[in-house]
Design an enzyme around this catalytic site. Sequence first.
Site, short mmCIF file in Angstrom:
data_model
loop_
_atom_site.label_atom_id
_atom_site.label_comp_id
_atom_site.label_asym_id
_atom_site.label_seq_id
_atom_site.Cartn_x
_atom_site.Cartn_y
_atom_site.Cartn_z
N GLU A 98 -4.04 -6.69 4.30
CA GLU A 98 -3.20 -6.44 5.49
C GLU A 98 -3.89 -6.91 6.77
OE1 GLU A 98 -0.57 -5.98 4.33
OE2 GLU A 98 -0.97 -4.96 2.46
N GLY A 99 -4.59 -8.01 6.68
CA GLY A 99 -5.34 -8.54 7.82
C GLY A 99 -6.78 -8.06 7.74
#
Length: 594
Positions: free
Chosen positions: A439-440
């Site tokens: 998620e990043g």
Amino acid sequence: MSEYRAPTREMEFTLRSLAGFDEMAKACNYEDASPDVIAAILEEAAKFAGNEIAPLNRSGDETGVRLGEDRCVQTPDGFKEAYRQYIEGGWAGLQFDAEQGGQALPFSLAIPVQEMIHAANMAWGLCPLLSQGATEALSENAAEPLKQLLLPKMISGEWTGTMNLTEPQSGSDLATIRTQARPDGEHYRISGQKIFITWGEHDMAENIVHLVLARLPDAPAGVKGISLFAVPKFIPDASGNLGERNDCYALSLEHKMGIHASPTCVMSYGENGGALGYMVGQENQGLACMFTMMNNARLTVGLQGVAVSERALQLSRIYVAERIQGTAPGDCEPSPIVRHPDVRRMMMTMRALTEAGRGLAYSGCVAVDYAKHGQLDAEQRAYYQRRADLLTPLVKGWCTEIAQEVTSLAVQCHGGMGFMEETGVAQLYRDARILPIYEGTNGIQALDLIGRKTIRDRGLALKELMAEMRATAEEARTTAALDGRRIEAFEQSLQQLEEALQLVLDSSANEHFVGSVAFSFLMLTSIVTAGWLMLRAAVLTKAESGSADEDELLLNKRVMAHFFVDHILPRCANHLASVQAGEDSIMALSETVL
């Protein structure tokens, strides 16, 4: 692995008192979110997580998942049955609209429930985590007919959801994705390949709705030419009944160091003419739509860091109380290792980081509720949106970093047994390692904080937060919640953050400086914010109990605040020194000799 028992009273204190849930519920007209309802939800969720999900954690890790010849994924024994109970219990729809079958409760009230699930079984919990994010993205961006078609069964949990972003050549650089979407009447035909798709294929639900980033034929290059499409595994008719199998399949499963029971898929779209998809939002606005889901996921990934830390703490607490080895200072015979000061140091560090991370995660989610649902004027709504935006990279970044430290300390507390799989902490250590990546990555979180959330508004959101921190320090001094020395130590850390902020703003045009110091700035900002929450907890417990000597939880909050100030806050000086040093030595070596 020992059973998991959710710390419901700790969670309730953190949510209602520390994160300010009660004030938010009043401001947002959440009349149903009463103290009795909160207590009942936490109690029932604790039973579900402890009795149904936790016992599957180790067996799921050992068994893993399997992709059959029919390209369907078989999950470990017990997973489907537990998911059925999850649906029947109504857990999937806590924070979603009643019109679509949800319970219309605050997002932040669903957060401790999610923490329990991830502490009990992180691999299993990833399925509802992604589904809730997909539901959020559809709720906020899809046209009404598509909402009516997909959301009722997604909110009930009967259908699950995924997000399909990256591709083999892309990594985190979504500007280079190649998946294509060509118009086909009222729909689109999707063709391409996606990688690292969590729960992209499984046997727990009857349908899976994939949210897929793809390009239209005439789309501009780069991120400005990305659109978002909902691609169901089985195509539903207008009444939501399942029809033919769509042209999307899992090609293979990744073999990972952790979360073995969570299928991470390579997905293929359009092997036989194109997978039918529905556009979500407007053409070429797919990345903005997907970030609705991404921001939700970043908060809940940070929450996973708290959850796995709590589970590691619980296992370690049991082990150090039972393990007899050596003679502790003051004892005359072999002692439980919890009496040895260095073991106490590790246990206190684990507990302080976990409690502070919980406070940070819950506070970020309460800010989201204020921004989305508060009966506020435009200025107030903007204030809480800035707060939610600021806290999101802190929650995702710091809470997943502390999970690395806490799970590593758990292995250390277990000694040689910690390196053995049967104690359970090795699995937690392996499972936690994905958290700073997906998620990043936390490097991306750091750049988000220093760029979009700090430089862009010249530090406005952070300055607003620091003003609250100064007010809390003064309140702590007035109420004697902490002694003067420790309050001064917190104020010193706040000064260090202010100095780092000024350096960042003064050097914002130097991209090498900004990129080099971003991670240290993220860690510094997070530790000071976490320290403020620990200080605030001490102030609140002082107000609730007077002397705080009649209630163990309240007394412990003050002790943990003492420890955090004494042993965690000093890390701020190192992070400030790194910001002050800038990029010179980081960029000094040639890339060919690194």
